[in-house]
Design an enzyme around this catalytic site. Structure first.
Site, PDB file in Angstrom:
ATOM      1  N   TYR A  48      16.301  83.906 -14.792  1.00  0.00           N
ATOM      2  CA  TYR A  48      15.528  84.256 -15.987  1.00  0.00           C
ATOM      3  C   TYR A  48      16.443  84.828 -17.068  1.00  0.00           C
ATOM      4  CZ  TYR A  48      11.632  83.963 -12.643  1.00  0.00           C
ATOM      5  OH  TYR A  48      10.738  83.553 -11.677  1.00  0.00           O
ATOM      6  N   HIS A 133      14.937  80.946  -3.854  1.00  0.00           N
ATOM      7  CA  HIS A 133      14.356  80.447  -5.100  1.00  0.00           C
ATOM      8  C   HIS A 133      14.512  78.928  -5.241  1.00  0.00           C
ATOM      9  CE1 HIS A 133      13.991  81.317  -9.742  1.00  0.00           C
ATOM     10  NE2 HIS A 133      12.881  80.824  -9.214  1.00  0.00           N
TER      11      HIS A 133
END
Length: 327
Positions: A48, A133
């Site tokens: 992010y 992830h």
């Protein structure tokens, strides 16, 4: 291990300038507004904003009592400096300079390095929940190399809990069946718009006591507005017209029953008994306050869900909110 997630958590992709840049003070105020609304679970990742989200979240939480909040971050992408980026911007949807590039790495060393880097950016002494992830294209490596080292780090107490996050239901179910994860993060696959996780994943998680963290419950923004329209995001891109049409149809039913599409979407996302918490992103304090109001509101009327089922807009076997509360 059952973590103290709370009814909802703050997704921190927007703190990494997802789609739109925000200032540091706005990011700090967003986290503060979530805290004031009772949020104690915060989810972030190196991905992010090339680490910007982790740094901002850590700064915003620095003065908070560590025992009062839960943080999850993720492994699988290492951030490698690119000193010769020439002023380029990040090509993966975050409005930040391309000072680093993401390198897939699900090796044991990669996992350890990723967590060490995250701890440094966050300024924390531990990670509460470490998630593998997006292992879709790296399943074998993630299962055979990343998962064992996370399992060992959990045994050592370096992390409190471990899990996996993905948009693909089959990937999550494989981890639920073949490993001893504490949590799975389901991204956009159990929402008012679509429920593929209902068939096998959620029952398996409930059977094994795996906590489901339901994220992307607005399907990247399509369900976050009262009146869906062209140009909204879905799956981090422009929403196809057929998907927009379905969202509009659901919104019309919501309006007839005196509620809004975002309110119904939030209530539905939390209703399944396997769901431990719902995580919603925000890019401003006002968005946090809006989401907090949706969570606190009484659930939509039972007739709403019945009409959605009758119109073929919702699966008949999907659990819906009960009148006594959001669950």
């Amino acid at each position: 291990m059952k973590l103290p997630f709370g009814r909802w958590g703050l997704g921190c992709a927007q703190l990494g300038n997802l789609y739109t840049a925000i200032e540091d003070d706005v990011a700090a105020a967003t986290v503060a507004a979530a805290w004031d609304a009772g949020v104690r679970y915060f989810d972030t990742a190196p991905h992010y904003g090339l680490g910007v989200s982790e740094r901002r979240l850590g700064a915003a939480l620095r003065a908070r009592p560590r025992h009062e909040f839960t943080v999850s971050t993720k492994v699988g992408r290492l951030l490698v400096p690119t000193p010769d980026s020439g002023g380029a911007r990040d090509p993966e949807g975050f409005d930040v300079p391309a000072t680093h590039q993401r390198v897939w790495d699900f090796s044991a060393d990669g996992v350890r390095r990723s967590l060490s880097d995250s701890l440094h950016r966050l300024g924390l002494d531990r990670i509460d929940l470490a998630l593998i992830h997006d292992p879709e294209d790296h399943q074998e490596t993630a299962l055979r190399r990343a998962y064992p080292v996370l399992h060992d780090l959990r045994r050592q107490g370096v992390v409190r809990a471990i899990g996996v996050g993905s948009k693909q239901v089959d990937v999550l179910r494989r981890f639920a069946m073949e490993t001893d994860v504490d949590a799975v993060m389901v991204a956009g696959r159990y929402t008012l718009l679509e429920q593929p996780a209902l068939d096998a994943l959620l029952p398996e998680c409930r059977r094994k006591g795996i906590g489901v963290v339901n994220v992307g419950v607005f399907n990247s923004g399509l369900l976050a507005v009262d009146r869906p329209h062209d140009g909204l995001h879905y799956e981090y891109g422009d929403a196809p017209s057929t998907v927009v049409d379905k969202a509009r149809a659901i919104a019309e039913v919501c309006a007839r029953h005196g509620t809004s599409l975002p309110a119904a979407a939030m209530a539905f996302a939390a209703a399944h008994p396997a769901v431990a918490t719902v995580v919603v992103g925000a890019e401003s304090p006002d968005q946090v306050k809006r989401n907090a109001a949706l969570i606190a509101a009484p659930p939509p009327p039972a007739d709403l869900w019945a009409e959605l089922v009758a119109a073929g807009l919702l699966r008949a076997d999907a659990p819906v909110p009960q009148p006594s509360g959001i669950r």
